[in-house]
Design an enzyme around this catalytic site. Structure first.
Site, PDB file in Angstrom:
ATOM      1  N   LYS A  61       0.781  -1.294   0.060  1.00 17.56           N
ATOM      2  CA  LYS A  61       0.084   0.038  -0.082  1.00 17.56           C
ATOM      3  C   LYS A  61       0.954   1.190  -0.039  1.00 17.56           C
ATOM      4  CE  LYS A  61      -3.318  -1.142  -0.572  1.00 17.56           C
ATOM      5  NZ  LYS A  61      -3.878  -1.665  -2.148  1.00 17.56           N
ATOM      6  N   GLY A  63       1.935   2.413  -2.816  1.00 17.54           N
ATOM      7  CA  GLY A  63       2.038   2.975  -4.241  1.00 17.54           C
ATOM      8  C   GLY A  63       2.818   2.114  -5.251  1.00 17.54           C
ATOM      9  N   SER A 108       8.357  -6.416  -5.211  1.00 18.41           N
ATOM     10  CA  SER A 108       7.962  -7.344  -4.138  1.00 18.41           C
ATOM     11  C   SER A 108       7.878  -6.593  -2.757  1.00 18.41           C
ATOM     12  CB  SER A 108       8.930  -8.614  -3.582  1.00 18.41           C
ATOM     13  OG  SER A 108       8.916  -9.148  -2.666  1.00 18.41           O
ATOM     14  N   HIS A 109       6.819  -7.292  -1.832  1.00 17.55           N
ATOM     15  CA  HIS A 109       6.976  -6.651  -0.507  1.00 17.55           C
ATOM     16  C   HIS A 109       7.650  -7.626   0.473  1.00 17.55           C
ATOM     17  CE1 HIS A 109       3.721  -4.304  -2.280  1.00 17.55           C
ATOM     18  NE2 HIS A 109       2.833  -5.259  -2.045  1.00 17.55           N
ATOM     19  N   LYS A 258      -8.282   5.973  -3.368  1.00 19.06           N
ATOM     20  CA  LYS A 258      -8.411   7.531  -3.468  1.00 19.06           C
ATOM     21  C   LYS A 258      -7.181   8.351  -3.773  1.00 19.06           C
ATOM     22  CE  LYS A 258     -11.526   8.671   0.429  1.00 19.06           C
ATOM     23  NZ  LYS A 258     -11.640   9.234   1.900  1.00 19.06           N
TER      24      LYS A 258
HETATM   25  P1  A3P Z   1      -5.286   4.459  -1.352  1.00 16.13           P
HETATM   26  O1  A3P Z   1      -5.915   3.212  -0.785  1.00 16.13           O
HETATM   27  O2  A3P Z   1      -4.773   5.322  -0.119  1.00 16.13           O
HETATM   28  O3  A3P Z   1      -6.067   5.356  -2.341  1.00 16.13           O
HETATM   29  P2  A3P Z   1      -0.355  -0.492  -3.693  1.00 16.13           P
HETATM   30  O4  A3P Z   1      -0.172  -0.393  -5.273  1.00 16.13           O
HETATM   31  O5  A3P Z   1       1.152  -0.638  -3.043  1.00 16.13           O
HETATM   32  O6  A3P Z   1      -1.226  -1.474  -3.353  1.00 16.13           O
HETATM   33  O7  A3P Z   1      -0.860   1.100  -3.147  1.00 16.13           O
HETATM   34  C1  A3P Z   1      -2.248   1.271  -3.457  1.00 16.13           C
HETATM   35  C2  A3P Z   1      -2.492   2.744  -2.845  1.00 16.13           C
HETATM   36  O8  A3P Z   1      -1.577   3.616  -4.030  1.00 16.13           O
HETATM   37  C3  A3P Z   1      -3.830   2.993  -2.896  1.00 16.13           C
HETATM   38  O9  A3P Z   1      -3.912   4.211  -2.103  1.00 16.13           O
HETATM   39  C4  A3P Z   1      -4.016   3.668  -4.280  1.00 16.13           C
HETATM   40  O10 A3P Z   1      -5.341   4.472  -4.594  1.00 16.13           O
HETATM   41  C5  A3P Z   1      -2.871   4.439  -4.733  1.00 16.13           C
HETATM   42  N1  A3P Z   1      -2.510   4.699  -6.237  1.00 16.13           N
HETATM   43  C6  A3P Z   1      -2.452   3.715  -7.230  1.00 16.13           C
HETATM   44  N2  A3P Z   1      -2.068   4.499  -8.224  1.00 16.13           N
HETATM   45  C7  A3P Z   1      -1.941   5.614  -7.812  1.00 16.13           C
HETATM   46  C8  A3P Z   1      -1.514   6.610  -8.755  1.00 16.13           C
HETATM   47  N3  A3P Z   1      -1.283   6.647 -10.080  1.00 16.13           N
HETATM   48  N4  A3P Z   1      -1.548   7.738  -8.250  1.00 16.13           N
HETATM   49  C9  A3P Z   1      -1.508   8.067  -6.730  1.00 16.13           C
HETATM   50  N5  A3P Z   1      -1.987   7.200  -5.969  1.00 16.13           N
HETATM   51  C10 A3P Z   1      -2.119   5.636  -6.556  1.00 16.13           C
END
Ligand code: A3P
Length: 297
Positions: A61, A63, A108-109, A258
């Site tokens: 999470k 990004g 990877s996480h 979001k």
């Molecule tokens: P939120 O849940 O706060 O909206 P990951 O890819 O590591 O699972 O992270 C997901 C998070 O990154 C989510 O956050 C998602 O909305 C946000 N995210 C995904 N694409 C994005 C983008 N292009 N710009 C900004 N945030 C993004």
């Protein structure tokens, strides 16, 4: 390493299902039978790395999908969204991994001890970090939304699990500190990017990554990547096909929720925020990392 089933139950009786643990370290099962997935993840340490692989390292999470898309565009030399599906290293199999064409972005996480033995000593790493308050809120919605977890619990209990390192991928604090240790010892092999900087100063961050990867990327190309990877664009173009989407997610949920800085303010109480700050300060003692919790600072 031992593999076992893993589930959590909160004080309201709500449970979080669908996980596996390796030596007690909790992980998702990625649509595989838990013990089988555990064995696959256990085997990752012996998978063969190529010299031109890149590791995109993120805590969940932070990004990840966004950064992966940026790296893919830099690699392909094209600012266009293609339907290629993003897969985490730990959600794949050795066969899929070995047959992927170079240059590969290994996303990877996993903590260092579960990654291919030579990954950390050999290849370049792009590390994306996000402020942990927004991260835990994002993780909460991820687990509410994904069918496999079958979860409907309250945020206050979820937050407690996060602080006790009980959620999938274990301790965020330990993960970040491990990565910081690499930055301290081998600063040239790791490029750190903050989610908040990508949001607010994205073109400069993309240029920084391109330079680190020795990819030619002029201002116009970086701007095109930034635009193509906007939240609005990705939230439409990077969704999986509808049948797969419906199989994985509850209605209205996806990886694109979001995409903002500071959503934690709508979830944390003042007391929770203060407790979090205290624990963060304790567990990050000695760390030089700074996190930004608002889009105004
Ligand atoms: P939120 O849940 O706060 O909206 P990951 O890819 O590591 O699972 O992270 C997901 C998070 O990154 C989510 O956050 C998602 O909305 C946000 N995210 C995904 N694409 C994005 C983008 N292009 N710009 C900004 N945030 C993004």
């Amino acid at each position: 390493m031992s593999v076992s089933g893993y589930a959590l139950s909160d004080p309201d009786g709500q449970s979080l299902q669908g996980m596996v643990a390796i030596d007690g370290f909790p992980l998702p099962t990625f649509r595989m039978e838990p013990m089988q997935r555990g064995e696959v993840i256990k085997s990752i340490r012996s998978w063969t790395i190529r010299d031109d692989d890149i590791l995109l390292a993120t805590a969940p999470k932070s990004g990840t999908h966004w950064a992966h898309e940026i790296l893919s565009m830099l690699h392909r030399g094209k600012a266009e969204t293609i339907s290629e599906r993003f897969t985490l290293l730990e959600a794949t199999t050795e066969q899929e991994f070995a047959s992927a064409p170079s240059p590969r972005v290994l996303t990877s996480h996993l903590p260092l001890r579960l990654l291919p033995d030579n990954a950390i000593s050999k290849i370049k790493i792009v590390l994306v970090l996000r402020n942990p308050k927004d991260l835990v809120v994002s993780k909460y919605h991820h687990m509410l939304g994904m069918r496999s977890y079958d979860y409907t619990g309250a945020f206050k209990h979820f937050l407690q699990w996060f602080l006790e390192d009980k959620l999938p991928y274990g301790s965020w604090f330990q993960y970040v500190r491990e990565m910081e240790a690499i930055m301290d010892t081998e600063p040239d092999r790791i490029c750190m990017v903050h989610y908040e900087d990508l949001k607010q100063n994205g073109i400069e961050q993309i240029k920084k990554i391109a330079q680190f990867l020795s990819v030619d990327a002029d201002d116009q190309f970086c701007q095109a990547i930034y635009d193509c990877c906007s939240f609005e664009n990705m939230a439409v173009k990077k969704l999986p096909p509808k049948d797969l989407q419906d199989k994985i997610w509850k209605p209205g949920c996806s990886f694109y929720r979001k995409g903002i800085i500071g959503d934690w303010k709508t979830h944390f109480t003042v007391a929770e925020s203060e407790m979090f700050d205290e624990i963060l300060a304790q567990r990050m003692t000695g760390s030089k990392l700074k996190f930004r919790f608002s889009d105004r600072s």
